[in-house]
Design a protein around this motif. Structure first.
Motif, short mmCIF file in Angstrom:
data_model
loop_
_atom_site.label_atom_id
_atom_site.label_comp_id
_atom_site.label_asym_id
_atom_site.label_seq_id
_atom_site.Cartn_x
_atom_site.Cartn_y
_atom_site.Cartn_z
N GLY A 72 -12.53 -2.54 7.81
CA GLY A 72 -12.77 -3.47 6.71
C GLY A 72 -11.66 -4.49 6.63
O GLY A 72 -10.77 -4.55 7.48
N ASN A 73 -11.68 -5.32 5.59
CA ASN A 73 -10.66 -6.36 5.45
C ASN A 73 -9.62 -6.04 4.36
O ASN A 73 -8.91 -6.92 3.91
N HIS A 74 -9.53 -4.79 3.95
CA HIS A 74 -8.53 -4.36 2.96
C HIS A 74 -7.15 -4.44 3.63
O HIS A 74 -6.96 -3.91 4.73
N PRO A 75 -6.16 -5.10 3.00
CA PRO A 75 -4.84 -5.26 3.64
C PRO A 75 -4.06 -3.95 3.80
O PRO A 75 -3.17 -3.88 4.64
N GLU A 76 -4.37 -2.94 3.04
CA GLU A 76 -3.69 -1.64 3.12
C GLU A 76 -4.72 -0.53 3.36
O GLU A 76 -4.69 0.51 2.71
N VAL A 128 -2.80 -1.53 -10.35
CA VAL A 128 -2.16 -1.06 -9.12
C VAL A 128 -1.28 0.16 -9.40
O VAL A 128 -1.24 1.10 -8.60
N GLY A 129 -0.61 0.16 -10.54
CA GLY A 129 0.17 1.34 -10.91
C GLY A 129 -0.69 2.57 -11.11
O GLY A 129 -0.29 3.68 -10.78
N GLY A 130 -1.90 2.37 -11.59
CA GLY A 130 -2.80 3.50 -11.85
C GLY A 130 -3.60 3.95 -10.64
O GLY A 130 -3.90 5.13 -10.51
N LYS A 131 -3.91 3.03 -9.74
CA LYS A 131 -4.79 3.36 -8.60
C LYS A 131 -4.12 3.21 -7.25
O LYS A 131 -4.70 3.53 -6.22
N GLY A 132 -2.90 2.71 -7.21
CA GLY A 132 -2.15 2.62 -5.96
C GLY A 132 -2.76 1.68 -4.94
O GLY A 132 -3.34 0.65 -5.28
N ALA A 133 -2.65 2.08 -3.66
CA ALA A 133 -3.05 1.23 -2.54
C ALA A 133 -4.52 0.85 -2.55
O ALA A 133 -4.91 -0.18 -2.00
N VAL A 134 -5.35 1.64 -3.20
CA VAL A 134 -6.80 1.36 -3.20
C VAL A 134 -7.07 -0.03 -3.78
O VAL A 134 -7.89 -0.78 -3.24
N TYR A 135 -6.39 -0.40 -4.85
CA TYR A 135 -6.61 -1.71 -5.49
C TYR A 135 -5.42 -2.63 -5.32
O TYR A 135 -5.25 -3.57 -6.09
N ASP A 136 -4.62 -2.43 -4.30
CA ASP A 136 -3.48 -3.30 -4.03
C ASP A 136 -3.89 -4.37 -3.03
O ASP A 136 -3.58 -4.33 -1.85
N PHE A 137 -4.65 -5.34 -3.53
CA PHE A 137 -5.07 -6.48 -2.69
C PHE A 137 -5.16 -7.74 -3.52
O PHE A 137 -5.15 -7.73 -4.70
#
Length: 137
Positions: A72-76, A128-137
């Protein structure tokens, strides 16, 4: 002294042989099923379309995330897939505690695809603090 008379008939031998074949087949299936189930579980691909929508501006950011294999195109993507796998779902993922500005600029995080998820956060930093890398985009 009394004797015991044993009468053997050809039908009894056929019955015992058939019973042995059925039991062998049943045991083979019982031992084969768990190995097949584990193999199937490892190869299941999960695909998510992740979005972050700002409620104040209406702006939406969106990425795709595929796990097993990662893509996919997710950066992390690798970190995000590891977080989802470790937690068991997007809803249960956790980020790290971090300081965030006390500015109310609400965002809605959504996921569609292998899992449907939606949750509102006070701002992007809290998301981002609550969900981490999943929503770090």
């Amino acid at each position: 002294m009394r004797g015991v008379l044993i009468i053997r008939t050809p039908g009894a031998a056929v019955h015992r042989t058939a019973l042995a074949l059925v039991a062998t087949a049943a045991l083979s299936l019982a031992f084969a099923a768990p190995a097949h189930a584990v193999q199937t579980e490892r190869t299941v691909t999960t695909s998510h379309t992740l979005s972050i929508r700002s409620l104040s501006s209406g702006e939406t950011r969106q990425v795709t995330l595929e796990c097993r294999p990662t893509g996919g195109n997710h950066p992390e993507a690798e970190k995000a897939c590891a977080a989802i796998t470790g937690a068991g779902s997007i809803a249960r993922t956790k980020g790290e505690d971090r300081p965030c500005p006390m500015i109310y600029d609400p965002v809605v995080a959504t996921a569609e695809g292998s899992e449907d998820y939606e949750e509102e956060f006070a701002n992007s930093c809290v998301l981002v603090g609550g969900k981490g890398a999943v929503y770090d985009f």
